[in-house]
Design an enzyme around this catalytic site. Structure first.
Site, PDB file in Angstrom:
ATOM      1  N   HIS A 167       2.352   0.691  -5.511  1.00  7.26           N
ATOM      2  CA  HIS A 167       1.214  -0.159  -5.149  1.00  7.26           C
ATOM      3  C   HIS A 167       0.000   0.196  -6.006  1.00  7.26           C
ATOM      4  O   HIS A 167      -0.135   1.324  -6.464  1.00  7.26           O
ATOM      5  CB  HIS A 167       0.838   0.040  -3.671  1.00  7.26           C
ATOM      6  CG  HIS A 167       1.896  -0.342  -2.710  1.00  7.26           C
ATOM      7  ND1 HIS A 167       2.915   0.509  -2.364  1.00  7.26           N
ATOM      8  CD2 HIS A 167       2.114  -1.496  -2.029  1.00  7.26           C
ATOM      9  CE1 HIS A 167       3.712  -0.098  -1.498  1.00  7.26           C
ATOM     10  NE2 HIS A 167       3.256  -1.316  -1.276  1.00  7.26           N
TER      11      HIS A 167
ATOM     12  N   ALA B 181       5.836  -6.545   3.813  1.00  6.21           N
ATOM     13  CA  ALA B 181       5.278  -6.648   5.159  1.00  6.21           C
ATOM     14  C   ALA B 181       3.877  -7.215   4.994  1.00  6.21           C
ATOM     15  O   ALA B 181       3.201  -6.922   4.009  1.00  6.21           O
ATOM     16  CB  ALA B 181       5.211  -5.266   5.795  1.00  6.21           C
TER      17      ALA B 181
ATOM     18  N   ASN C 189       2.248  -7.987  11.853  1.00  8.45           N
ATOM     19  CA  ASN C 189       1.118  -7.885  12.802  1.00  8.45           C
ATOM     20  C   ASN C 189       0.215  -9.086  12.584  1.00  8.45           C
ATOM     21  O   ASN C 189       0.269  -9.728  11.542  1.00  8.45           O
ATOM     22  CB  ASN C 189       0.328  -6.594  12.522  1.00  8.45           C
ATOM     23  CG  ASN C 189      -0.116  -6.510  11.061  1.00  8.45           C
ATOM     24  OD1 ASN C 189       0.671  -6.170  10.179  1.00  8.45           O
ATOM     25  ND2 ASN C 189      -1.360  -6.853  10.816  1.00  8.45           N
TER      26      ASN C 189
ATOM     27  N   MET D  86      -0.642  -6.062   0.525  1.00  9.73           N
ATOM     28  CA  MET D  86      -1.215  -5.229  -0.546  1.00  9.73           C
ATOM     29  C   MET D  86      -0.248  -5.068  -1.715  1.00  9.73           C
ATOM     30  O   MET D  86      -0.326  -4.087  -2.456  1.00  9.73           O
ATOM     31  CB  MET D  86      -1.571  -3.848   0.015  1.00  9.73           C
ATOM     32  CG  MET D  86      -2.498  -3.865   1.215  1.00  9.73           C
ATOM     33  SD  MET D  86      -2.678  -2.229   1.920  1.00  9.73           S
ATOM     34  CE  MET D  86      -3.478  -2.616   3.492  1.00  9.73           C
ATOM     35  N   SER D  87       0.666  -6.011  -1.878  1.00  9.90           N
ATOM     36  CA  SER D  87       1.672  -5.842  -2.936  1.00  9.90           C
ATOM     37  C   SER D  87       2.083  -7.188  -3.505  1.00  9.90           C
ATOM     38  O   SER D  87       1.352  -8.172  -3.408  1.00  9.90           O
ATOM     39  CB  SER D  87       2.900  -5.126  -2.355  1.00  9.90           C
ATOM     40  OG  SER D  87       3.574  -5.964  -1.422  1.00  9.90           O
TER      41      SER D  87
ATOM     42  N   TYR E   6      -3.031   0.338  -4.787  1.00  9.03           N
ATOM     43  CA  TYR E   6      -3.940   1.203  -4.002  1.00  9.03           C
ATOM     44  C   TYR E   6      -3.551   2.673  -4.064  1.00  9.03           C
ATOM     45  O   TYR E   6      -4.334   3.549  -3.730  1.00  9.03           O
ATOM     46  CB  TYR E   6      -4.014   0.752  -2.524  1.00  9.03           C
ATOM     47  CG  TYR E   6      -2.720   0.867  -1.753  1.00  9.03           C
ATOM     48  CD1 TYR E   6      -2.239   2.102  -1.339  1.00  9.03           C
ATOM     49  CD2 TYR E   6      -1.977  -0.263  -1.444  1.00  9.03           C
ATOM     50  CE1 TYR E   6      -1.051   2.218  -0.638  1.00  9.03           C
ATOM     51  CE2 TYR E   6      -0.787  -0.166  -0.745  1.00  9.03           C
ATOM     52  CZ  TYR E   6      -0.327   1.077  -0.351  1.00  9.03           C
ATOM     53  OH  TYR E   6       0.854   1.174   0.318  1.00  9.03           O
ATOM     54  N   GLU E   7      -2.316   2.962  -4.517  1.00  6.00           N
ATOM     55  CA  GLU E   7      -1.906   4.359  -4.636  1.00  6.00           C
ATOM     56  C   GLU E   7      -2.566   5.047  -5.832  1.00  6.00           C
ATOM     57  O   GLU E   7      -2.410   6.254  -6.013  1.00  6.00           O
ATOM     58  CB  GLU E   7      -0.387   4.445  -4.791  1.00  6.00           C
ATOM     59  CG  GLU E   7       0.372   4.082  -3.530  1.00  6.00           C
ATOM     60  CD  GLU E   7       1.876   4.041  -3.759  1.00  6.00           C
ATOM     61  OE1 GLU E   7       2.528   5.064  -3.532  1.00  6.00           O
ATOM     62  OE2 GLU E   7       2.380   2.987  -4.180  1.00  6.00           O
TER      63      GLU E   7
ATOM     64  N   HIS F 254       8.722   4.299   1.974  1.00  6.75           N
ATOM     65  CA  HIS F 254       9.198   3.943   0.636  1.00  6.75           C
ATOM     66  C   HIS F 254       9.919   5.147   0.051  1.00  6.75           C
ATOM     67  O   HIS F 254       9.318   6.206  -0.082  1.00  6.75           O
ATOM     68  CB  HIS F 254       8.033   3.605  -0.291  1.00  6.75           C
ATOM     69  CG  HIS F 254       7.237   2.423   0.156  1.00  6.75           C
ATOM     70  ND1 HIS F 254       6.325   2.493   1.151  1.00  6.75           N
ATOM     71  CD2 HIS F 254       7.239   1.141  -0.268  1.00  6.75           C
ATOM     72  CE1 HIS F 254       5.786   1.296   1.328  1.00  6.75           C
ATOM     73  NE2 HIS F 254       6.325   0.460   0.478  1.00  6.75           N
TER      74      HIS F 254
ATOM     75  N   HIS G 108      -0.337   1.484  10.549  1.00  7.02           N
ATOM     76  CA  HIS G 108       0.829   1.483   9.657  1.00  7.02           C
ATOM     77  C   HIS G 108       2.107   1.646  10.485  1.00  7.02           C
ATOM     78  O   HIS G 108       3.146   1.073  10.159  1.00  7.02           O
ATOM     79  CB  HIS G 108       0.690   2.613   8.631  1.00  7.02           C
ATOM     80  CG  HIS G 108       1.797   2.657   7.618  1.00  7.02           C
ATOM     81  ND1 HIS G 108       2.082   1.600   6.772  1.00  7.02           N
ATOM     82  CD2 HIS G 108       2.706   3.619   7.310  1.00  7.02           C
ATOM     83  CE1 HIS G 108       3.106   1.918   5.990  1.00  7.02           C
ATOM     84  NE2 HIS G 108       3.504   3.143   6.306  1.00  7.02           N
TER      85      HIS G 108
ATOM     86  N   SER H 262       7.696  -2.080   2.455  1.00 11.38           N
ATOM     87  CA  SER H 262       7.431  -1.151   3.562  1.00 11.38           C
ATOM     88  C   SER H 262       8.449  -1.246   4.684  1.00 11.38           C
ATOM     89  O   SER H 262       8.641  -2.323   5.248  1.00 11.38           O
ATOM     90  CB  SER H 262       6.059  -1.444   4.191  1.00 11.38           C
ATOM     91  OG  SER H 262       5.039  -1.227   3.272  1.00 11.38           O
TER      92      SER H 262
END
Ligand code: HPA
Length: 275
Positions: A85, A115, A237, A213-214, A87-88, A63, A250, A32
């Site tokens: 990903h 990230a 963050n 998430m990756s 989640y996609e 991306h 995001h 990301s």
């Protein structure tokens, strides 16, 4: 992996191999907001994901979905801009596709970047963190299904999935460049919603320093194939609830990544020279 997917993978490898002059020394996956961290160096070739049969095309902001292959810091490097990903809505095979392609191309070293949210209370937003290990909370493993012996063994060891020697090298390069790096365990959560504060407290108890998430599916297939792996994260963050007054967006993730991307680039370039 089913037979159809294995055929797709071999076809993709043939397509990419036909465009390569030599086998790259290193594959580097940029996460990301990091897609443009290396720009487009002089020389080399670009292959859009869409030109590789069967390749899942990334869809989300930050991306861009292409490969650049060329000379960088004395090495032949394949740079993957953007990743697929889970989640996609991609299958776990699609998420692992690119990394398996690298293994079959004969690339021996994988550098993965991402990230993440900082769970460890000693971390701050903007910290660069070398990954020492991971916790897979995706609820799925990319090695599920028939094992392909050409790729690796049925029950691969994950004791040193993040190659200690590569991490030691990265640490020493960081010291020389006066770049502060931390070390930590990365936990992969499913997303795409960010975690709840209760989940983050639970993950902290489990031993996680970072959440994202990756990365974990890629590292599992790389370790399966015997590749050396370096994982480098930007803690963009504080994870949910670590600062009770903060909210997560995001945009913040992308902004912090852009701000720290140059430092990450300098570290990785110096590391490439050293490899
Ligand atoms: N959680 C999950 N993924 C992330 C985060 C986070 O806080 N920050 C960047 N990617």
């Amino acid at each position: 992996m089913n037979e159809g997917h294995w055929m797709k993978l071999k076809k993709a490898v043939e397509t990419v191999r036909a465009r390569l002059e030599t086998t790259p020394d290193v594959a580097m996956t940029l996460g990301s907001g990091l897609s443009d961290a290396f720009g487009k160096p002089a020389g080399g070739i670009t292959i859009p994901c869409s030109e590789i049969p069967g390749f899942p095309v990334p869809t989300i902001a930050g991306h861009s979905g292409e490969f650049w292959i060329g000379p960088l810091c004395g090495k032949t490097v394949l740079v993957q801009r953007g990743r697929a990903h889970y989640y996609e809505g991609n299958s776990i095979e699609e998420v692992a596709f690119a990394t398996r392609m690298y293994a079959l191309l004969g690339i021996q070293t994988l550098i993965v970047t991402n990230a993440s949210g900082a769970i460890n209370p000693n971390f701050q937003a903007g910290d660069l963190v070398l990954l020492t290990d991971h916790i897979n909370m995706l609820g799925v493993n990319p090695l599920r299904g028939a094992n392909i012996e050409e790729l690796g063994p049925r029950f691969p060891d994950m004791s040193a999935a993040y190659t200690p020697a590569l991490r030691a090298m990265a640490r020493s390069v960081a010291t020389e460049l006066d770049i502060d790096v931390k070390e930590g365990v990365y936990l992969a959560a499913l997303g795409p919603s960010y975690e709840t504060p209760a989940e983050i407290r639970a993950f902290h108890t489990m031993g996680a320093d970072l959440v994202g998430m990756s990365t974990v599916p890629e590292v599992i297939v790389a370790a399966h194939a015997g590749m050396k792996v370096l994982g480098l994260s930007i803690a963009t963050n504080l994870a949910a609830g670590v600062d009770p007054t903060a909210t997560l967006t995001h945009e913040e993730v992308i902004e912090t990544t852009r701000r720290k991307g140059d430092e990450m680039r300098r570290l990785l370039m110096a590391l490439l020279e050293r490899l």
